[in-house]
Scaffold this motif. Structure first.
Motif, PDB file in Angstrom:
ATOM      1  N   LYS A 128       0.540  -1.191   0.364  1.00  0.00           N
ATOM      2  CA  LYS A 128      -0.010   0.163  -0.130  1.00  0.00           C
ATOM      3  C   LYS A 128       0.945   1.567  -0.145  1.00  0.00           C
ATOM      4  O   LYS A 128       1.555   1.313   0.226  1.00  0.00           O
ATOM      5  N   VAL A 146      -4.296   7.244  -9.487  1.00  0.00           N
ATOM      6  CA  VAL A 146      -5.036   6.144 -10.089  1.00  0.00           C
ATOM      7  C   VAL A 146      -4.889   4.864 -10.548  1.00  0.00           C
ATOM      8  O   VAL A 146      -3.967   4.561  -9.346  1.00  0.00           O
ATOM      9  N   ASP A 147      -5.472   3.792 -10.594  1.00  0.00           N
ATOM     10  CA  ASP A 147      -5.423   2.546 -10.547  1.00  0.00           C
ATOM     11  C   ASP A 147      -3.706   1.986 -11.008  1.00  0.00           C
ATOM     12  O   ASP A 147      -3.571   2.651 -11.658  1.00  0.00           O
ATOM     13  N   GLY A 148      -3.221   1.583  -9.816  1.00  0.00           N
ATOM     14  CA  GLY A 148      -1.888   0.862 -10.077  1.00  0.00           C
ATOM     15  C   GLY A 148      -0.645   2.007  -9.796  1.00  0.00           C
ATOM     16  O   GLY A 148       0.294   1.435  -9.247  1.00  0.00           O
ATOM     17  N   ASP A 151      -2.733   4.719  -3.444  1.00  0.00           N
ATOM     18  CA  ASP A 151      -3.668   4.331  -3.266  1.00  0.00           C
ATOM     19  C   ASP A 151      -4.200   5.325  -2.070  1.00  0.00           C
ATOM     20  O   ASP A 151      -5.642   5.097  -2.158  1.00  0.00           O
ATOM     21  N   LYS A 170      -8.674   8.352  -8.966  1.00  0.00           N
ATOM     22  CA  LYS A 170     -10.002   7.310  -8.524  1.00  0.00           C
ATOM     23  C   LYS A 170      -9.731   6.671  -7.639  1.00  0.00           C
ATOM     24  O   LYS A 170     -10.281   5.093  -7.311  1.00  0.00           O
ATOM     25  N   LYS A 171      -8.489   7.383  -6.288  1.00  0.00           N
ATOM     26  CA  LYS A 171      -8.582   7.244  -4.577  1.00  0.00           C
ATOM     27  C   LYS A 171      -8.701   7.738  -3.796  1.00  0.00           C
ATOM     28  O   LYS A 171      -9.111   9.143  -4.389  1.00  0.00           O
ATOM     29  N   GLN A 201     -15.582   9.401  -4.849  1.00  0.00           N
ATOM     30  CA  GLN A 201     -13.947   8.866  -4.503  1.00  0.00           C
ATOM     31  C   GLN A 201     -14.457   9.882  -2.788  1.00  0.00           C
ATOM     32  O   GLN A 201     -14.832  10.642  -2.561  1.00  0.00           O
TER      33      GLN A 201
END
Length: 246
Positions: A128, A146-148, A151, A170-171, A201
């Motif tokens: 994380k 964002v993803d990847g 977190d 996205k987080k 979010q």
């Protein structure tokens, strides 16, 4: 822009007292300050501090040490490839702000952050990763939520965040703002809130009265209101990371 371009207030501040306990190592060619939690050389959670224009210096190192003391591997990568500012340069007339900024756009900065995240994921096995951005670095926390990538994210008085960057997160995202800030203004806060409300979010916005841009990392701590706000902004980041890195 959801927050304004960097200006003179981003290039001034105070050096904080203390002796950093971490060490400077390299991630590839990226000079990086590492601070590990006590008795844990393989933590599963990390904080990447995306700094203001002063990069790896006493204040950001002490901040990393504070995160490490709370159980995180904390690092400060050199986002400027050896071209960070020194305290006092602006007052001495040594800085051409537009010219310096032109050398440190997203094309130069994004690859550094990407490489650090890949190192954490692939080499160190970090599960994380949180991003903590201050002034200049606040933009890049936003870009990497964002993803990847990151977190979760926290930013204090961010500079030059574009509307589209914020809308694309996205987080989860937490923000500390100063009452008196020509970069992250009252209108900026309202715009941030409006955009965050449409992202789906989790988000948090805390406002600290009586303080100015830079309060969370380079304020004059002899002023009680600055010291209180700086400490509480750190508590905010810690609480946010504990809540969202699960």
């Amino acid at each position: 822009m959801t927050s304004n371009q960097v200006s003179a207030c981003c290039f001034t501040g105070f050096r904080h007292e203390g002796k950093p306990v971490g060490e400077v190592k390299a991630i590839g060619e990226i000079r990086t300050y590492f601070s590990y939690p006590a008795n844990n050389n393989a933590p599963e959670r990390a904080v990447i501090i995306l700094s203001d224009v002063f990069g790896i210096f006493t204040n950001s190192q002490l901040l990393a040490d504070d995160f490490a003391a709370n159980g995180y591997l904390a690092i400060v990568p050199d986002l400027f490839a050896g071209d960070a500012m020194d305290l006092g340069d602006f007052e001495a007339g040594k800085i051409d702000i537009p010219e310096w900024i032109s050398r440190h756009g997203t094309d130069a900065t994004d690859p550094i952050i990407d490489a650090v995240i890949r190192h954490f994921r692939d080499k160190l096995g970090i599960k994380k990763i949180a991003g903590a951005g201050y002034c200049f670095g606040g933009k890049y926390v936003t870009r990497f939520l964002v993803d990847g990538k990151l977190d979760t994210g926290y930013s204090a008085h961010p500079s030059f965040v574009a509307d589209g960057e914020l809308a694309a997160i996205k987080k989860p995202f937490s923000l500390s703002a100063a009452e008196n800030d020509q970069i992250f203004t009252r209108d900026s806060r309202y715009k941030f809130e409006e955009i965050l409300g449409h992202t789906g979010q989790q988000y948090q916005i805390n406002l600290f009265s009586g303080v100015e841009h830079g309060f969370s990392i380079r304020a004059d701590l002899s002023r009680p209101e600055n010291k209180f706000a700086k400490e509480q902004a750190f508590v905010q980041a810690l609480g946010w990371f504990a809540h969202t890195l699960i």
